[in-house]
Enzyme design. Structure first.
Site, PDB file in Angstrom:
ATOM      1  N   ASN A 133       2.454   8.312  -6.391  1.00  0.00           N
ATOM      2  CA  ASN A 133       3.570   8.319  -5.459  1.00  0.00           C
ATOM      3  C   ASN A 133       4.376   7.045  -5.690  1.00  0.00           C
ATOM      4  O   ASN A 133       3.891   5.941  -5.465  1.00  0.00           O
ATOM      5  CB  ASN A 133       3.072   8.430  -4.017  1.00  0.00           C
ATOM      6  CG  ASN A 133       2.448   9.788  -3.758  1.00  0.00           C
ATOM      7  OD1 ASN A 133       2.925  10.803  -4.258  1.00  0.00           O
ATOM      8  ND2 ASN A 133       1.363   9.818  -3.009  1.00  0.00           N
ATOM      9  N   LYS A 164       3.901  17.025 -11.594  1.00  0.00           N
ATOM     10  CA  LYS A 164       2.473  16.739 -11.758  1.00  0.00           C
ATOM     11  C   LYS A 164       1.973  17.080 -13.158  1.00  0.00           C
ATOM     12  O   LYS A 164       1.057  16.427 -13.665  1.00  0.00           O
ATOM     13  CB  LYS A 164       1.668  17.515 -10.711  1.00  0.00           C
ATOM     14  CG  LYS A 164       1.862  17.012  -9.280  1.00  0.00           C
ATOM     15  CD  LYS A 164       0.941  17.790  -8.335  1.00  0.00           C
ATOM     16  CE  LYS A 164       1.437  17.809  -6.894  1.00  0.00           C
ATOM     17  NZ  LYS A 164       1.400  16.533  -6.219  1.00  0.00           N
ATOM     18  N   GLU A 197      -6.315  23.372 -11.795  1.00  0.00           N
ATOM     19  CA  GLU A 197      -7.266  22.273 -11.951  1.00  0.00           C
ATOM     20  C   GLU A 197      -8.659  22.706 -11.552  1.00  0.00           C
ATOM     21  O   GLU A 197      -8.824  23.579 -10.706  1.00  0.00           O
ATOM     22  CB  GLU A 197      -6.878  21.099 -11.030  1.00  0.00           C
ATOM     23  CG  GLU A 197      -5.719  20.299 -11.532  1.00  0.00           C
ATOM     24  CD  GLU A 197      -5.428  19.090 -10.652  1.00  0.00           C
ATOM     25  OE1 GLU A 197      -6.071  18.921  -9.589  1.00  0.00           O
ATOM     26  OE2 GLU A 197      -4.550  18.318 -11.049  1.00  0.00           O
ATOM     27  N   ARG A 223       6.565   5.125  -4.422  1.00  0.00           N
ATOM     28  CA  ARG A 223       7.245   4.679  -3.202  1.00  0.00           C
ATOM     29  C   ARG A 223       6.228   3.997  -2.305  1.00  0.00           C
ATOM     30  O   ARG A 223       5.030   3.961  -2.628  1.00  0.00           O
ATOM     31  CB  ARG A 223       7.802   5.897  -2.468  1.00  0.00           C
ATOM     32  CG  ARG A 223       6.684   6.928  -2.223  1.00  0.00           C
ATOM     33  CD  ARG A 223       7.115   8.047  -1.311  1.00  0.00           C
ATOM     34  NE  ARG A 223       6.232   9.198  -1.377  1.00  0.00           N
ATOM     35  CZ  ARG A 223       5.103   9.354  -0.695  1.00  0.00           C
ATOM     36  NH1 ARG A 223       4.674   8.393   0.110  1.00  0.00           N
ATOM     37  NH2 ARG A 223       4.372  10.443  -0.821  1.00  0.00           N
TER      38      ARG A 223
END
Ligand code: ADP
Ligand code: ADP
Ligand code: MG
Length: 674
Positions: free
Chosen positions: A295, A116, A200, A297
């Site tokens: 993602n 990330k 964050e 996928r």
């Protein structure tokens, strides 16, 4: 197009991929672990190969064995589904090096989005808005705390290697930072082998809105609009919908463009999802969303996008992987109506959403489901009688509804949930039904905190209906007509002419003990008594099942029984009654043979003796968990334990032999040994 592909997954997604392949005339190879030898996904494929033992590390994560299976069967490509190896760049590279196609993006694109922190840095430089925060490499606690202070509380600590909501902690005040950091790092280390985190800004009233994208190998990238996945528990999605409530054309355009930009920045090919967090405190606005992660996928919730676009994402994945260009441009795509997906899980919602393994002794879905362009679609990888094992994700099915408007789709979702009948294990069905009625959700006021805020109300036990208790009492006595039982201990078969007219039954519903008397008035006619109160009912059965006639009303019911519990499904609500002492029945036969059987399907929690031990009648040998209760399985007589066929964590079937005592005459001699 490929002639044959291998599906490197299990469960509903393997079945869903196989369904599209069948329509396209592409042959399929399934892979399976020992726990899945008889699973639905194996039955659906044209060929199947065993790849190892039940634990995922020994089967579905064994990339080399999966490649070997592909070579042995002549598959030309591998579809990884989601989870497992789907986001493993090394596996994607291995597949391509072996001369096969990986039905997914290039390994480099997976790698770029794999962590990330790196993904955020990359997106920032591509001009995609990212959540403000720290995503540097240095990880000293003091430095992270300083950054949290600068970002401004509340903050969210996230594992950079994270997924599935793991390794994530919200921190509201500086005093809590150190402890939350340590715990997030521990969880990240355990789950991903990487303790590094990012910090964050915690977006207030956050909404999870994601964009489905498709990219071909000829440089075309389009987006298939958004999905709103804000209904989450512990950062995991529960109900998803498309389009997002309150979405405007301007915001959709901005988000779509950002997602396409993200895909272009990493040379993406295939289907993928760019996840954004949006500030929902004051409506959606073009500057009020930030990139969270991509993602790389197919996503669990892709069917809602298929419903509103009429496209088959798996078919498009196959086309793209075989080198074909996208058959449409952005301007060809339209949103048609509204869709919801509800994830039906074997899980215990009030007990922290704990996975609930067990046998699905009864599974009936509402009729009329179809795979494509249908008001109702059900993607499932299990059948009635299957065991939801502790080894894998406990998902039972995805219920997908589609209608012209959001209100109509939500009404349909409620009806579909009411039409599902499940028994044998604990599920989130009632919770999903309560969510579908939640006034905030109904009004489209969703944010990721909704479920946690209103959890008490969403899991409040429904009052148990007197009628359901009466029917359960009759069933527990074995008086129900024509009931088909599933396990050999099932006693609910056939009409019995009892000598006494009145029987007392003890049932348990949650914490409450219920005592009822059943008076048999005639065939299928009963009086239910509770102290001074009583009512009469009649039970009819026809080809469709059971009907109960009560107070002039005639309603359909389903009764599912085992020796441990009776489930009565009435008006779309399942009432589960535990039979507190299932072992009281039939214990004598066991004493003679010295065999201890599982009285019900369940999970072995404890094995308290080892072979060779001398035991006395009544000693606890094994503790079995079923229907949220622990059942002590005791020695039926004195003797020496010669065999134990149960391991802690094992799921056993009703009637399975779990332990054996030596013949009675040897008892005395061996007692003196030890
Ligand atoms: P997100 O990564 O945003 O949570 P999804 O909601 O699409 O996205 O969830 C993917 C998760 O599904 C995986 O992380 C994994 O835990 C789980 N999963 C993997 N394989 C399967 C499977 N065959 N059946 C059900 N769930 C699976
Ligand atoms: P995962 O890989 O586990 O899916 P994500 O980064 O996608 O991790 O975050 C999972 C969920 O956590 C999101 O869907 C959202 O509900 C919540 N979340 C993530 N980042 C933030 C944030 N900055 N502020 C508020 N909530 C967030
Ligand atoms: Mg996510």
């Amino acid at each position: 197009m490929f002639r044959k592909i291998l599906i490197a997954n299990r469960g509903e997604i393997a079945c869903r991929i196989a369904a599209t392949c069948r329509q396209m005339g592409v042959a399929t190879v399934a892979v399976y672990s020992d726990a899945d030898a008889h699973a639905a996904h194996v039955a659906m494929a044209d060929e199947a190969m065993r790849i190892g033992a039940a634990p995922v590390a020994e089967s579905y994560l064994q990339g080399a064995r999966i490649l070997e299976a592909a070579r042995a069967t002549g598959a030309e490509a591998i579809h990884p589904g989601y989870g497992f190896l789907s986001e493993n760049p090394d596996f994607a590279a291995l597949v391509e090096e072996a001369g096969l196609r990986f039905i997914g993006p290039p390994a480099a694109a997976i790698r770029a989005m794999g962590l990330k922190d790196a993904a955020k840095a990359l997106m920032e430089s591509a001009g995609v808005p990212v959540v403000p925060g720290y995503h540097g490499a240095a990880q000293e606690p003091a430095l992270l705390a300083r950054n949290a202070q600068e970002i401004g509380y509340p903050v969210l600590i996230k594992a950079r290697a994270g997924g599935g909501g793991k390794g994530m902690r919200r921190v509201d005040a500086p005093a809590d930072f150190a402890e939350a950091l340590a715990s997030a790092q521990r969880e990240a280390q355990a789950a991903f082998g990487d303790p590094a985190v990012l910090v964050e800004k915690y977006v207030t009233a956050p909404r999870h809105i994601e964009i489905q994208i498709l990219a071909d190998s000829h440089g075309h990238v389009v987006h298939l609009f958004e999905r709103d996945c804000s209904l989450q528990r512990r950062h995991q999605k529960v109900i998803e919908e498309a389009p997002a409530p309150g979405m405007t054309e301007a915001v959709r355009k901005a988000m779509g463009a950002a997602a396409v930009e993200a895909a272009r920045a990493i040379g993406y090919v295939g289907a993928g999802t760019v996840e954004f967090i949006a500030d929902g405190s004051d409506g959606l606005r073009p500057g009020g969303f930030w990139f969270m992660e991509m993602n790389t996928r197919l996503q669990v919730e892709h069917p809602v996008t298929e419903a509103i676009t009429g496209l088959d994402l798996v078919a498009l994945q196959l086309r793209i992987a075989s080198g074909a260009p996208l058959p449409f441009a952005q301007s060809d795509l339209r949103i048609d109506g509204h869709a919801f997906e509800a994830r039906l899980y074997a899980e215990d919602v009030p007990h922290g959403f704990l996975p609930a393994a067990g046998r699905l002794s009864h599974l009936v879905f509402p009729p009329g489901a179809a795979f494509r362009n249908a008001p109702l679609r059900i993607d499932s990888g299990v059948q009635q009688g299957d065991v939801i094992s502790p080894f894998y994700d406990p998902m039972i099915a995805k219920l997908v509804v589609h209608a012209p408007s959001r209100a109509e789709a939500l009404t349909r979702l409620g009806a579909v949930l009411a039409g599902c009948e499940l028994a044998g294990l604990t599920t989130n069905l009632g919770f999903l039904a309560a969510l579908a009625r939640h006034p905030g959700f109904v009004a489209g006021k969703v944010d990721t905190g909704l479920i946690a805020r209103d959890l008490d109300q969403l899991v409040a036990p429904k009052p148990v209906s007197d009628l359901a208790i009466g029917v359960a009492a009759i069933a527990a006595l074995g008086l129900l007509c024509g009931h088909r039982g599933l396990d050999p201990w099932d006693r609910l078969v056939g009409w019995r002419a009892w000598s006494e007219a009145r029987h007392t039954v003890r049932l348990r519903s949650g914490e409450a003990e219920l005592l009822r008397s059943v008076v048999v008035l005639g065939p299928d006619r009963y009086r239910i008594e509770e102290g001074e109160r009583s009512f009469d009912l009649r039970i009819d059965c026809d080809a469709q099942g059971l009907r109960v006639v009560f107070c002039g009303q005639n309603r359909r019911i389903s009764v599912i029984g085992s020796r441990a519990a009776v489930t009565v499904v009435l008006d779309g609500t399942d009432h589960v009654f535990a039979l507190p002492d299932p072992l009281a029945v039939g214990g004598e036969a066991d004493a003679e043979s010295g065999v201890v059987l599982a009285p019900m399907p369940g999970l072995v929690r404890l094995v308290s003796v080892a072979p060779g031990a001398a035991v006395a009648k009544g000693d606890t040998l094994i503790v079995l968990e079923a229907m949220k209760m622990e059942h002590n399985l005791t020695a039926p007589r004195n003797g020496i334990l010669v065999e134990i066929q149960a391991e802690v964590g094992q799921q056993v079937d009703a009637g399975a032999v779990l332990a054996r005592l030596a013949p009675a005459e040897r008892t005395g001699a061996e007692d003196s040994d030890g």
